[in-house]
Design a protein around this motif. Structure first.
Motif, PDB file in Angstrom:
ATOM      1  N   GLY A 233      31.924 -14.075   3.534  1.00 34.82           N
ATOM      2  CA  GLY A 233      31.776 -15.049   4.609  1.00 34.82           C
ATOM      3  C   GLY A 233      31.374 -16.430   4.120  1.00 34.82           C
ATOM      4  O   GLY A 233      31.899 -17.442   4.589  1.00 34.82           O
ATOM      5  N   THR A 234      30.438 -16.480   3.161  1.00 33.38           N
ATOM      6  CA  THR A 234      29.976 -17.782   2.665  1.00 33.38           C
ATOM      7  C   THR A 234      31.087 -18.525   1.941  1.00 33.38           C
ATOM      8  O   THR A 234      31.409 -19.675   2.249  1.00 33.38           O
ATOM      9  N   ILE A 235      31.695 -17.868   0.974  1.00 33.73           N
ATOM     10  CA  ILE A 235      32.741 -18.536   0.202  1.00 33.73           C
ATOM     11  C   ILE A 235      33.952 -18.842   1.075  1.00 33.73           C
ATOM     12  O   ILE A 235      34.586 -19.895   0.927  1.00 33.73           O
TER      13      ILE A 235
ATOM     14  N   ALA B  29      40.497 -10.727   3.067  1.00 33.93           N
ATOM     15  CA  ALA B  29      41.946 -10.953   3.105  1.00 33.93           C
ATOM     16  C   ALA B  29      42.286 -12.422   3.296  1.00 33.93           C
ATOM     17  O   ALA B  29      43.390 -12.861   2.957  1.00 33.93           O
ATOM     18  N   GLU B  30      41.329 -13.204   3.826  1.00 31.07           N
ATOM     19  CA  GLU B  30      41.564 -14.629   4.078  1.00 31.07           C
ATOM     20  C   GLU B  30      40.940 -15.530   3.018  1.00 31.07           C
ATOM     21  O   GLU B  30      40.902 -16.742   3.184  1.00 31.07           O
ATOM     22  N   VAL B  31      40.460 -14.939   1.940  1.00 29.06           N
ATOM     23  CA  VAL B  31      39.709 -15.697   0.936  1.00 29.06           C
ATOM     24  C   VAL B  31      40.447 -15.696  -0.399  1.00 29.06           C
ATOM     25  O   VAL B  31      40.714 -14.631  -0.970  1.00 29.06           O
ATOM     26  N   THR B  32      40.773 -16.878  -0.890  1.00 29.21           N
ATOM     27  CA  THR B  32      41.441 -17.017  -2.188  1.00 29.21           C
ATOM     28  C   THR B  32      40.698 -18.050  -3.018  1.00 29.21           C
ATOM     29  O   THR B  32      40.983 -19.251  -2.952  1.00 29.21           O
ATOM     30  N   PRO B  33      39.730 -17.607  -3.809  1.00 24.20           N
ATOM     31  CA  PRO B  33      39.001 -18.561  -4.652  1.00 24.20           C
ATOM     32  C   PRO B  33      39.875 -19.061  -5.792  1.00 24.20           C
ATOM     33  O   PRO B  33      40.885 -18.451  -6.138  1.00 24.20           O
ATOM     34  N   ASP B  34      39.477 -20.176  -6.380  1.00 23.96           N
ATOM     35  CA  ASP B  34      40.217 -20.714  -7.520  1.00 23.96           C
ATOM     36  C   ASP B  34      40.014 -19.874  -8.774  1.00 23.96           C
ATOM     37  O   ASP B  34      40.892 -19.799  -9.631  1.00 23.96           O
ATOM     38  N   ARG B  35      38.837 -19.246  -8.850  1.00 24.94           N
ATOM     39  CA  ARG B  35      38.526 -18.471 -10.043  1.00 24.94           C
ATOM     40  C   ARG B  35      37.533 -17.374  -9.660  1.00 24.94           C
ATOM     41  O   ARG B  35      36.768 -17.519  -8.726  1.00 24.94           O
ATOM     42  N   ILE B  36      37.587 -16.264 -10.397  1.00 23.25           N
ATOM     43  CA  ILE B  36      36.665 -15.145 -10.174  1.00 23.25           C
ATOM     44  C   ILE B  36      35.973 -14.841 -11.495  1.00 23.25           C
ATOM     45  O   ILE B  36      36.622 -14.701 -12.532  1.00 23.25           O
ATOM     46  N   VAL B  37      34.651 -14.755 -11.448  1.00 24.96           N
ATOM     47  CA  VAL B  37      33.867 -14.362 -12.615  1.00 24.96           C
ATOM     48  C   VAL B  37      33.039 -13.150 -12.233  1.00 24.96           C
ATOM     49  O   VAL B  37      32.350 -13.159 -11.206  1.00 24.96           O
ATOM     50  N   ARG B  38      33.113 -12.115 -13.038  1.00 25.43           N
ATOM     51  CA  ARG B  38      32.329 -10.907 -12.773  1.00 25.43           C
ATOM     52  C   ARG B  38      31.139 -10.868 -13.732  1.00 25.43           C
ATOM     53  O   ARG B  38      31.283 -11.101 -14.928  1.00 25.43           O
ATOM     54  N   VAL B  39      29.984 -10.550 -13.162  1.00 29.44           N
ATOM     55  CA  VAL B  39      28.737 -10.579 -13.923  1.00 29.44           C
ATOM     56  C   VAL B  39      28.049  -9.221 -13.802  1.00 29.44           C
ATOM     57  O   VAL B  39      27.936  -8.665 -12.706  1.00 29.44           O
ATOM     58  N   GLY B  40      27.582  -8.701 -14.921  1.00 29.45           N
ATOM     59  CA  GLY B  40      26.894  -7.424 -14.933  1.00 29.45           C
ATOM     60  C   GLY B  40      25.443  -7.539 -14.495  1.00 29.45           C
ATOM     61  O   GLY B  40      24.860  -8.632 -14.454  1.00 29.45           O
ATOM     62  N   ASP B  41      24.837  -6.398 -14.186  1.00 31.06           N
ATOM     63  CA  ASP B  41      23.466  -6.367 -13.706  1.00 31.06           C
ATOM     64  C   ASP B  41      22.487  -7.006 -14.692  1.00 31.06           C
ATOM     65  O   ASP B  41      21.621  -7.795 -14.313  1.00 31.06           O
TER      66      ASP B  41
END
Length: 304
Positions: free
Chosen positions: A176-178, A227-239
């Motif tokens: 929702g935020t992004i 389904a309506e969100v397409t960011p420019d980039r995705i970064v995954r971060v571990g715990d």
């Protein structure tokens, strides 16, 4: 006097490792009335629902939305039931109860997927059949969340900076935020690059399911909003990286953030050589609810 969500501080971060030509800013959403960006979401979805006093609300939450809805229920004269799982911070659950919420904790993950969110949503469905007249506003599909962060968060950032940032980093869960920030950026034609910060083990944006310990970001099922969100980039971060970065922020900038905020700081660190100009980090909540987890050495050693 009534306290409404929004108008949270945007502060410059001068002590984190940086590089020439990059200025880091933190949007401190922990300064909302109940302590997180979910105050904006809760206020927006309840305003759109136009409930009468006496209504009964049932919702699933990893913590922050539950606290926000519990507070809003006090002000609106509603009864609130929140379904949580064992990953929710104990202090968050205690806060909901302090506001008068009824908390239901699922004790086993979904048998088909092993996911706690699926189990929570299944329990919500059961409660809707058990409690006469109960309603679920469903934060995972309610587009009022986009409105909250379009008209609130993103508009505030630009007003506070005096111009658009070159980069925006936002942790994702319901999206929702992004999604709201992206909607504002697209409508205005701004050139801000938006990075979604997801958890390792989250299934958002075609991620691979895995074990996650920290609440507040990542997801075990893909919410309808995504389904309506397409960011420019995705970064995954571990715990572990999330915890380390949250502690780094606390001990360099004096800013105590939550688990997702730590992930955002870690993501910026990973991408720092590629960044330029003003970089805004949305820190969804403060760190006081995480003192027994993220900031507790014994918990970290046992769980991570």
């Amino acid at each position: 006097m009534s306290l409404e969500p929004g108008n949270t501080p945007l502060v410059r971060l001068d002590r984190l490792p940086g590089r020439p030509g990059v200025t880091l800013w933190a949007k401190l959403e922990g300064h909302n009335p109940s302590g997180s960006a979910k105050d904006r979401t809760a206020h927006a979805i309840l305003a759109a629902a136009d409930l009468r006093p006496g209504a009964v609300i049932v919702e699933s939450s990893s913590g922050n939305l539950g606290v926000a809805l519990a507070r809003e229920a006090v002000l609106g004269g509603w009864t609130f039931h929140c379904v949580v799982d064992p990953k929710a911070n104990r202090s968050t659950i205690a806060t909901m109860r302090a506001f008068g919420a009824v908390v239901h904790e699922v004790t086993a993950p979904d048998p088909a997927t092993g996911d706690w969110l699926a189990a929570r949503r299944a329990r919500v469905a059961e409660l809707l059949t058990e409690i006469p007249g109960a309603v679920c506003l469903d934060q995972y599909s309610n587009r009022a969340a986009f409105t909250a962060h379009d008209e609130g968060t993103m508009a505030e950032i630009v007003a506070q900076l005096g111009h658009t940032p070159a980069h925006l980093f936002v942790a994702v869960s319901t999206t929702g935020t992004i999604g709201g920030c992206l909607r504002r950026i697209a409508r205005e034609g701004w050139d801000t690059e938006v990075t979604a910060v997801d958890a390792e083990g989250s299934v958002l944006f075609d991620g691979a399911r895995g074990r996650r310990h920290l609440p507040g970001f990542g997801a075990g099922i893909v919410p309808d909003l995504a389904a309506e969100v397409t960011p420019d980039r995705i970064v995954r971060v571990g715990d572990r990286d999330s915890v380390a970065a949250a502690r780094q922020l606390a001990r360099t900038e004096g800013v105590l953030c939550g688990a997702s905020g730590g992930a955002v700081v870690a993501a910026v660190g990973k991408l720092l050589p590629e960044l330029h100009g003003d970089v805004v980090l949305v820190l969804h909540d403060g760190g006081t609810h995480y003192l027994d987890t993220v900031y507790n050495d014994d918990w970290v050693e046992e769980n991570l």
